[in-house]
Scaffold this motif. Structure first.
Motif, PDB file in Angstrom:
ATOM      1  N   ALA A 125       0.786  -1.167   0.061  1.00  0.00           N
ATOM      2  CA  ALA A 125      -0.007  -0.026  -0.153  1.00  0.00           C
ATOM      3  C   ALA A 125       0.757   1.266   0.148  1.00  0.00           C
ATOM      4  O   ALA A 125       0.235   2.189  -0.145  1.00  0.00           O
ATOM      5  CB  ALA A 125      -0.866   0.055   1.162  1.00  0.00           C
ATOM      6  N   HIS A 126       2.059   1.206   0.253  1.00  0.00           N
ATOM      7  CA  HIS A 126       2.971   2.314   0.258  1.00  0.00           C
ATOM      8  C   HIS A 126       2.920   3.534  -0.990  1.00  0.00           C
ATOM      9  O   HIS A 126       2.904   4.374  -0.514  1.00  0.00           O
ATOM     10  CB  HIS A 126       4.295   1.706   0.561  1.00  0.00           C
ATOM     11  CG  HIS A 126       5.350   3.061   0.675  1.00  0.00           C
ATOM     12  ND1 HIS A 126       5.527   3.865   1.692  1.00  0.00           N
ATOM     13  CD2 HIS A 126       6.299   3.587  -0.123  1.00  0.00           C
ATOM     14  CE1 HIS A 126       6.446   4.671   1.413  1.00  0.00           C
ATOM     15  NE2 HIS A 126       7.089   4.725   0.263  1.00  0.00           N
ATOM     16  N   HIS A 127       2.883   2.833  -1.933  1.00  0.00           N
ATOM     17  CA  HIS A 127       2.697   3.549  -3.207  1.00  0.00           C
ATOM     18  C   HIS A 127       1.307   4.005  -3.643  1.00  0.00           C
ATOM     19  O   HIS A 127       1.135   5.070  -4.551  1.00  0.00           O
ATOM     20  CB  HIS A 127       3.409   3.011  -4.510  1.00  0.00           C
ATOM     21  CG  HIS A 127       2.563   1.769  -4.746  1.00  0.00           C
ATOM     22  ND1 HIS A 127       2.657   0.605  -4.308  1.00  0.00           N
ATOM     23  CD2 HIS A 127       1.796   1.629  -5.899  1.00  0.00           C
ATOM     24  CE1 HIS A 127       1.799  -0.209  -4.978  1.00  0.00           C
ATOM     25  NE2 HIS A 127       1.336   0.419  -5.982  1.00  0.00           N
ATOM     26  N   LEU A 128       0.367   3.692  -2.994  1.00  0.00           N
ATOM     27  CA  LEU A 128      -0.948   3.812  -3.415  1.00  0.00           C
ATOM     28  C   LEU A 128      -1.527   5.285  -2.784  1.00  0.00           C
ATOM     29  O   LEU A 128      -0.896   5.729  -1.719  1.00  0.00           O
ATOM     30  CB  LEU A 128      -2.234   3.116  -2.675  1.00  0.00           C
ATOM     31  CG  LEU A 128      -1.990   1.517  -3.254  1.00  0.00           C
ATOM     32  CD1 LEU A 128      -3.065   0.760  -2.289  1.00  0.00           C
ATOM     33  CD2 LEU A 128      -2.220   1.477  -4.598  1.00  0.00           C
ATOM     34  N   LYS A 129      -2.245   5.859  -3.517  1.00  0.00           N
ATOM     35  CA  LYS A 129      -2.909   7.166  -3.348  1.00  0.00           C
ATOM     36  C   LYS A 129      -4.108   7.117  -2.720  1.00  0.00           C
ATOM     37  O   LYS A 129      -4.908   6.188  -3.045  1.00  0.00           O
ATOM     38  CB  LYS A 129      -2.823   8.250  -4.359  1.00  0.00           C
ATOM     39  CG  LYS A 129      -1.785   8.346  -4.986  1.00  0.00           C
ATOM     40  CD  LYS A 129      -0.968   9.795  -4.559  1.00  0.00           C
ATOM     41  CE  LYS A 129       0.279  10.313  -5.267  1.00  0.00           C
ATOM     42  NZ  LYS A 129       1.415   9.773  -4.494  1.00  0.00           N
ATOM     43  N   PRO A 130      -4.722   7.944  -1.612  1.00  0.00           N
ATOM     44  CA  PRO A 130      -5.794   7.776  -1.091  1.00  0.00           C
ATOM     45  C   PRO A 130      -6.967   7.973  -2.313  1.00  0.00           C
ATOM     46  O   PRO A 130      -7.069   8.986  -2.671  1.00  0.00           O
ATOM     47  CB  PRO A 130      -6.050   8.674   0.102  1.00  0.00           C
ATOM     48  CG  PRO A 130      -4.582   8.825   0.370  1.00  0.00           C
ATOM     49  CD  PRO A 130      -3.869   8.910  -0.857  1.00  0.00           C
ATOM     50  N   ILE A 131      -7.901   6.926  -2.262  1.00  0.00           N
ATOM     51  CA  ILE A 131      -9.040   7.352  -3.291  1.00  0.00           C
ATOM     52  C   ILE A 131     -10.363   7.697  -2.793  1.00  0.00           C
ATOM     53  O   ILE A 131     -11.310   7.928  -3.437  1.00  0.00           O
ATOM     54  CB  ILE A 131      -9.262   5.761  -4.061  1.00  0.00           C
ATOM     55  CG1 ILE A 131      -9.619   4.679  -3.138  1.00  0.00           C
ATOM     56  CG2 ILE A 131      -8.032   5.651  -4.802  1.00  0.00           C
ATOM     57  CD1 ILE A 131     -10.120   3.603  -3.963  1.00  0.00           C
ATOM     58  N   PHE A 132     -10.544   7.683  -1.459  1.00  0.00           N
ATOM     59  CA  PHE A 132     -11.612   8.306  -0.654  1.00  0.00           C
ATOM     60  C   PHE A 132     -11.357   9.338   0.216  1.00  0.00           C
ATOM     61  O   PHE A 132     -10.259   9.158   0.923  1.00  0.00           O
ATOM     62  CB  PHE A 132     -12.443   7.094  -0.056  1.00  0.00           C
ATOM     63  CG  PHE A 132     -13.425   6.439  -1.037  1.00  0.00           C
ATOM     64  CD1 PHE A 132     -14.476   6.745  -1.792  1.00  0.00           C
ATOM     65  CD2 PHE A 132     -12.927   5.206  -1.532  1.00  0.00           C
ATOM     66  CE1 PHE A 132     -14.936   5.873  -2.699  1.00  0.00           C
ATOM     67  CE2 PHE A 132     -13.383   4.447  -2.349  1.00  0.00           C
ATOM     68  CZ  PHE A 132     -14.492   4.610  -2.996  1.00  0.00           C
TER      69      PHE A 132
END
Length: 96
Positions: free
Chosen positions: A14-21
């Motif tokens: 999840a480190h590279h993920l951007k928040p989607i909500f």
């Protein structure tokens, strides 16, 4: 329930993920839970950010979304929460 080893693995994913909500002033409602549940089915691992104007506590937000979607809270860091839920049709992540 996921183990500590699995949580470490998911945090690295999840480190590279951007928040989607984003959870704002309205807080957690049925519509948000439904959308998060659909996103979890498609992606399995997502981030949700909590805005400063949110009146609910971040642990309370994590608990409400987790309970509503039956997802695991992987981590709460700052104002970001990482959720994981195994997908029924789109399985992408193999936990160790």
């Amino acid at each position: 329930m996921i183990s500590g080893k699995q949580k470490r693995f998911l945090r690295s994913k999840a480190h590279h993920l951007k928040p989607i909500f984003q959870v704002g002033k309205a807080g957690v409602n049925e519509n948000l839970i439904k959308q998060v549940d659909e996103a979890l089915e498609a992606r399995e691992l997502i981030k949700v950010s909590i805005l400063q104007n949110c009146e609910e506590d971040k642990e309370e937000v994590a608990q409400n979304i987790g309970k509503g979607t039956r997802a695991d809270v992987v981590q709460i860091i700052g104002s970001t929460i990482i959720f994981y839920k195994e997908s029924q049709e789109n399985k992408k992540i193999d936990l160790p």
